[in-house]
Scaffold this active site. Structure first.
Site, mmCIF file in Angstrom:
data_model
loop_
_atom_site.group_PDB
_atom_site.id
_atom_site.type_symbol
_atom_site.label_atom_id
_atom_site.label_comp_id
_atom_site.label_asym_id
_atom_site.label_seq_id
_atom_site.Cartn_x
_atom_site.Cartn_y
_atom_site.Cartn_z
ATOM 1 N N HIS A 1 47.994 53.153 39.450
ATOM 2 C CA HIS A 1 47.491 52.443 40.339
ATOM 3 C C HIS A 1 48.565 51.206 41.134
ATOM 4 O O HIS A 1 48.184 50.368 42.006
ATOM 5 C CB HIS A 1 46.575 51.295 39.817
ATOM 6 C CG HIS A 1 45.443 51.858 39.126
ATOM 7 N ND1 HIS A 1 44.060 52.042 39.770
ATOM 8 C CD2 HIS A 1 45.136 52.668 37.933
ATOM 9 C CE1 HIS A 1 43.355 52.666 38.956
ATOM 10 N NE2 HIS A 1 43.915 53.029 37.672
ATOM 11 N N LYS B 1 40.605 38.257 47.056
ATOM 12 C CA LYS B 1 41.062 39.253 45.998
ATOM 13 C C LYS B 1 42.138 38.438 45.381
ATOM 14 O O LYS B 1 42.349 37.219 45.676
ATOM 15 C CB LYS B 1 41.901 40.341 47.141
ATOM 16 C CG LYS B 1 42.940 39.935 48.166
ATOM 17 C CD LYS B 1 43.196 40.878 48.836
ATOM 18 C CE LYS B 1 42.504 41.549 49.802
ATOM 19 N NZ LYS B 1 42.273 42.826 50.034
ATOM 20 N N ARG B 2 42.641 38.877 44.352
ATOM 21 C CA ARG B 2 43.649 38.189 43.547
ATOM 22 C C ARG B 2 44.770 37.801 44.680
ATOM 23 O O ARG B 2 45.185 38.315 45.444
ATOM 24 C CB ARG B 2 44.288 39.119 42.406
ATOM 25 C CG ARG B 2 43.446 39.357 41.353
ATOM 26 C CD ARG B 2 43.022 38.039 40.631
ATOM 27 N NE ARG B 2 44.072 37.718 39.879
ATOM 28 C CZ ARG B 2 44.350 37.875 38.398
ATOM 29 N NH1 ARG B 2 43.195 38.343 37.676
ATOM 30 N NH2 ARG B 2 45.413 37.439 37.894
ATOM 31 N N LYS C 1 49.855 40.980 48.736
ATOM 32 C CA LYS C 1 48.643 41.072 49.606
ATOM 33 C C LYS C 1 48.434 39.931 50.717
ATOM 34 O O LYS C 1 47.725 40.024 51.641
ATOM 35 C CB LYS C 1 47.408 40.678 48.567
ATOM 36 C CG LYS C 1 47.175 41.525 47.309
ATOM 37 C CD LYS C 1 46.118 41.266 46.596
ATOM 38 C CE LYS C 1 45.968 41.981 45.339
ATOM 39 N NZ LYS C 1 45.260 43.419 45.555
ATOM 40 N N THR D 1 39.507 48.081 47.212
ATOM 41 C CA THR D 1 38.345 48.645 47.131
ATOM 42 C C THR D 1 37.194 47.544 47.992
ATOM 43 O O THR D 1 35.998 48.215 48.292
ATOM 44 C CB THR D 1 37.745 48.921 45.581
ATOM 45 O OG1 THR D 1 38.325 47.818 45.031
ATOM 46 C CG2 THR D 1 38.516 50.346 45.029
ATOM 47 N N LYS E 1 33.940 47.705 50.470
ATOM 48 C CA LYS E 1 32.623 46.844 50.187
ATOM 49 C C LYS E 1 32.274 46.192 51.530
ATOM 50 O O LYS E 1 30.935 46.038 52.041
ATOM 51 C CB LYS E 1 32.835 45.906 49.144
ATOM 52 C CG LYS E 1 32.806 46.725 47.759
ATOM 53 C CD LYS E 1 33.270 45.602 46.808
ATOM 54 C CE LYS E 1 33.857 46.587 45.505
ATOM 55 N NZ LYS E 1 34.492 45.733 44.506
HETATM 56 C C1 26M Z 1 50.130 44.655 32.898
HETATM 57 C C2 26M Z 1 50.729 44.282 32.097
HETATM 58 C C3 26M Z 1 50.310 43.249 31.095
HETATM 59 C C4 26M Z 1 49.202 42.646 31.407
HETATM 60 C C5 26M Z 1 48.470 43.084 32.371
HETATM 61 C C6 26M Z 1 48.843 44.236 33.176
HETATM 62 C C7 26M Z 1 48.151 44.720 34.305
HETATM 63 C C8 26M Z 1 46.625 44.484 34.325
HETATM 64 C C9 26M Z 1 45.870 44.960 35.456
HETATM 65 C C10 26M Z 1 48.575 45.222 35.314
HETATM 66 C C11 26M Z 1 47.804 45.660 36.402
HETATM 67 C C12 26M Z 1 46.554 45.693 36.775
HETATM 68 O O1 26M Z 1 45.695 45.880 37.537
HETATM 69 C C13 26M Z 1 46.321 46.283 38.513
HETATM 70 C C14 26M Z 1 45.369 46.534 39.756
HETATM 71 O O2 26M Z 1 44.197 45.887 39.753
HETATM 72 N N1 26M Z 1 45.518 47.306 40.650
HETATM 73 C C15 26M Z 1 44.627 47.715 41.690
HETATM 74 O O3 26M Z 1 43.913 48.867 41.324
HETATM 75 C C16 26M Z 1 42.703 49.131 42.368
HETATM 76 C C17 26M Z 1 42.051 50.436 41.809
HETATM 77 O O4 26M Z 1 42.821 51.451 42.018
HETATM 78 C C18 26M Z 1 43.463 49.353 43.643
HETATM 79 O O5 26M Z 1 42.430 49.627 44.588
HETATM 80 C C19 26M Z 1 44.238 48.321 44.242
HETATM 81 O O6 26M Z 1 44.856 48.653 45.238
HETATM 82 C C20 26M Z 1 45.256 48.107 42.922
HETATM 83 O O7 26M Z 1 46.225 46.936 43.238
#
Ligand code: 26M
Length: 824
Positions: free
Chosen positions: A363, A556-557, A562, A667, A671
């Site tokens: 991702h 978004k976050r 971003k 995503t 939406k």
């Molecule tokens: C990693 C290490 C320690 C704690 C948490 C994490 C971690 C948690 C969530 C790292 C990444 C995380 O999520 C990343 C994310 O949400 N990526 C997004 O994924 C979506 C679905 O594929 C994409 O549409 C987004 O572009 C992408 O940023």
């Protein structure tokens, strides 16, 4: 027709009401005379739940008998949001429930909003997993989700004095959707040591012993499909001390405190979701969570497989495990441990089974987000797994050496072990090596995966191992539930709601793009949705906004990549231009509301300052008498799934403006367009494919391309660039204190002016401002605008998560649907 035979359904409104009342009076032991909305919610949920359970049990029984290949989706995050609305829809009882609740004196909307979000995720990755569960069930795939039962989901965000404050999200007080399975437990080991010996035949055996044991207890939640009886399972593991309440030996020895401390330490594992969504901080507790969840899930999967008494070589024909990012990568050495140490298989067979079983979804290509665990930490916590990782690496490097004998320098590059101080395990490499397929989540992203982070691996394994599955969203939640009136309008033209199961049917509404009545209703719906957000904004934020304004939304976050900072700098630029204008000129301006929303990771200073700047700008702009309704700035507190359901249908324009090459897919872009909003965006992630589908005329693209990013960064590095003059003026305004003490914003400004502008805000600023101007002009022609939005909606069929899941099933999992039998 499925409804006729569904045991899920209530036959009449009376029957539904009777069940709600029964639950309120008996299960909840409450009198109907003081039944508030919370009790009405509880009663409704429990009544609905009874119906779900029947089909849930039936589905699981059918799958046990048929024993088809199943999909196991391993994700540390499932951002489910609310379940009741979705359950009502998926069992096909919207009308009955609405009428029944009305007769009991409640509005369905109010009852539904009593439910707390299941917020077991950070953002895109977690919500994607939730959409996938909906699609898997809807398409009748035999599939389970596995995750952790966090006691605390993602924190609640409060804004105090313009700053983010995090409040714990304790959500389990009343959760009717989960079923504890106290009989389904797994003992999970940590720490300890490995003893090796040779058995009678001379074979080397490894025993992992003297560790500390924590119990994993299963909690199950039903996942109903839409328009089908299939109801799949989401299994969440909760951690518990292995000796139950507390250690009686310790307790009896007078060590009361110690025995309680043990218990608390065990329960800490599943206590809280980590609120980071990019930076990997390498915390021991996070690694414990990962192993605890992987080991419990694999034990469960293997236990189910063994019931079928099939030979081990059949395992990959019965089991497909998808790794949602690298978080579950320990499942790879764990399966090897089970096959080698517990089941006695030989290395080659075990490895083949493992590789065939796993698929890995990447991702992100951003280096700071790639997980790397320190070798000493893994050694300490999981000594046997570290050995297995070294063994996997040894075999792999030998293979690479044989394949590329003249490129010995490649070995260091592709090694699972990074030769740093301390050494670290590169989880992404382990995931690639242990899987048979690796996919990115949008075309550009998958190209970047192949050409940057896994370049060497494409040469080693060949290009076929790497593929793309562009993300999607479930139209049930993100069209029908979030925007029931639009769904009804579409249904009225298409002769029913079949498009919710086959989103490509949307293309048929393009025929109505010139239909007067259709256009009128479409526009009325958008206005009503904007009005709803305006009311919400007034009620919750105390800010009055005019729904006739152009609604510009970025939710978004909060992340530097971003580029919410680009947006807010653009807002400041707009404010300065408005201030300079004569009252005459101001009359010609398109009024606009800029909405922002999103959480910052608690330790992410820069992101927190972006939130602060947005709030400070809002305070000034919203109270400026010169400006009035021409510009409003709103920061929507605590953005989450249920709020997204209100916000998404209300946009005219939404912003997806990441530095090209950084947003894997996105995503929410999908939406917003599906709900009749247009996009201002960069050529990044799924924006590119949205453009391909809806046509270049129906999206506003701007900014530099991903292929030029490296060069641009290079220029910054060598001081060979000119700060955009309009942006400089924005910075001067910030520094002058117009938005309060400029101290907190120094870092933000300096990162662009002095520290290389890594995310190329300055390079894209003019293009961004110009495109926003274009949007103002385009919006004035409401007729042309409406044509764009209707056309875009009609072309969004590709972005259903149903399409996604079918692609995974065919390309990666090799699984078939198991449709429910036609009758009971
Ligand atoms: C990693 C290490 C320690 C704690 C948490 C994490 C971690 C948690 C969530 C790292 C990444 C995380 O999520 C990343 C994310 O949400 N990526 C997004 O994924 C979506 C679905 O594929 C994409 O549409 C987004 O572009 C992408 O940023």
């Amino acid at each position: 027709a499925w409804r006729k035979f569904s045991a899920k359904e209530f036959k009449t409104t009376e029957e539904f009401e009777a069940e709600v009342v029964r639950h309120i009076e008996t299960t909840l032991a409450r009198s109907l005379f003081n039944c508030d909305e919370a009790a009405a919610y509880a009663g409704t949920a429990l009544a609905l739940r009874d119906r779900l359970i029947i089909e849930w049990n039936r589905t699981q029984q059918q799958q046990t008998f048929a024993d088809p290949k199943r999909v196991y989706y391993l994700s540390l995050e499932f951002l489910m949001g609310r379940a009741l609305d979705n359950a009502i829809l998926n069992v096909g009882m919207k009308d009955v429930a609405e009428k029944g609740l009305a007769e009991l004196g409640f509005r369905m909307e109010d009852v539904i909003s009593q439910e707390r979000d299941a917020a077991l995720g950070n953002g895109g990755l977690g919500r994607l997993a939730a959409c996938f569960l909906d699609s898997l069930a809807t398409l009748n795939y035999p599939a389970w989700g596995y995750a952790l039962r966090y006691r605390y989901g993602i924190f609640r965000q409060e804004i105090v004095d313009g700053y983010q404050v995090e409040v714990p999200d304790y959500w389990l007080d009343f959760n009717p959707w989960e079923f504890p399975r106290h009989d389904v437990t797994v003992d999970i080991q940590f720490y300890g040591s490995v003893r090796k010996y040779r058995d009678d035949s001379g074979k080397q055996i490894s025993v992992w012993e003297n560790g500390e044991i924590v119990k994993a207890v299963a909690y199950d939640a039903p996942i109903p499909g839409y328009g089908t009886r299939t109801t799949n399972n989401l299994r969440l593991w909760s951690s518990k001390a292995s000796h139950g309440e507390f250690d009686f030996t310790k307790f009896n020895a007078g060590e009361y405190e110690a025995s309680v401390a043990d218990q608390q330490r065990a329960e800490t594992i599943s206590a809280v979701l980590y609120p980071n969504d990019s930076l990997d901080r390498g915390k021991e507790l996070r690694l414990k969570q990962q192993y605890f969840w992987c080991a419990a899930s694999l034990f469960d999967i293997v236990r189910r497989f063994k019931k079928s008494k099939k030979a081990w070589k059949e395992f990959p024909n019965q089991v497909a495990i998808q790794l949602n990012d690298t978080h579950p990568t320990l499942a790879i050495p764990e399966l090897m441990r089970i096959l080698l140490d517990l089941e006695g298989l030989e290395w080659d067979e075990a490895w083949q089974i493992t590789q065939m079983t796993f698929g890995y979804t990447n991702h992100t290509v951003m280096p700071e987000a790639l997980e790397k665990w320190s070798v000493p930490l893994v050694q300490h916590l999981l000594p046997r797994h570290l050995q297995l990782i070294y063994d996997i690496n040894f075999q792999f490097l030998q293979f690479v050496e044989r394949s590329f004998p003249k490129e010995r320098e490649m070995l260091g590059r592709v090694s699972i072990i990074e030769e740093s101080e301390p050494k670290r395990v590169r989880m992404a490499y382990l995931a690639v090596i242990g899987s048979h397929k690796v996919n990115g989540v949008a075309e550009l992203h998958s190209d970047l995966v192949r050409t940057t982070i896994f370049k060497d691996f494409v040469r080693i394994y060949g290009p076929d191992k790497f593929t793309n599955v562009t993300n999607g969203i479930t139209p049930r939640r993100w069209l029908h539930q979030a925007n029931p009136r639009l769904s009804a309008l579409i249904a009225s033209k298409l002769g029913g709601h079949e498009f919710l199961r086959d989103l490509n049917l949307l293309h048929k509404i393009e025929a109505y793009v010139d239909d007067k009545e259709f256009r009128k209703e479409f526009q009325a719906i958008k206005f009503a949705n904007k009005k709803r957000l305006a009311d919400y904004t007034k009620e919750v934020q105390g800010i009055t906004v005019d729904p006739h304004s152009l609604f510009d939304i970025q939710v978004k976050r909060i992340h530097e990549y971003k580029r919410q900072q680009l947006n807010i700098f653009g807002v400041i630029h707009r404010y300065l231009e408005l201030k300079e204008m004569s009252p005459e000129d101001r009359k010609k301006v398109q009024p606009r509301v800029s909405f922002f929303g999103g959480k910052a990771a608690p330790g992410y200073w820069m992101a927190k300052m972006v939130i602060h700047l947005i709030n400070q700008v809002g305070k000034v702009v919203n109270n400026d008498k010169d400006i009035g309704d021409l510009l409003k700035v709103v920061f929507l507190e605590d953005y989450n799934v249920s709020k997204a359901e209100i916000i998404t249908p209300a946009s005219d324009i939404s912003e997806h403006i990441s530095t090209a090459g950084t947003e894997a897919s996105g995503t929410s872009n999908m939406k917003f367009v599906l709900n009749g909003g247009l996009i201002i965006g960069t050529c990044d992630g799924a924006n590119i494919e949205i453009t391909r589908e809806v046509g270049e005329d129906n999206i506003f693209l701007f900014g530099n391309l991903s292929e030029d990013v490296d060069d641009l960064r290079h220029h910054h590095f060598y001081g060979d660039f000119q700060l955009d003059p309009s942006l400089k003026r924005v910075f001067d305004t910030i520094r002058s204190g117009t938005f309060g003490d400029s101290g907190p914003f120094t870092g933000l400004v300096d990162s662009i002016v002095d520290h290389g502008d890594y995310y190329l805000v300055s390079d894209d600023f003019k293009s961004y401002i110009d495109t926003q101007k274009l949007i103002d002009e385009a919006y004035k022609d409401q007729d042309a605008w409406l044509t764009k939005t209707i056309t875009a909606v009609s072309r969004m069929g590709f972005f259903s998560s149903d399409r996604c899941i079918d692609e995974y099933a065919e390309m990666i999992w090799n699984v078939e649907p198991l449709p429910p039998p036609k009758e009971n």
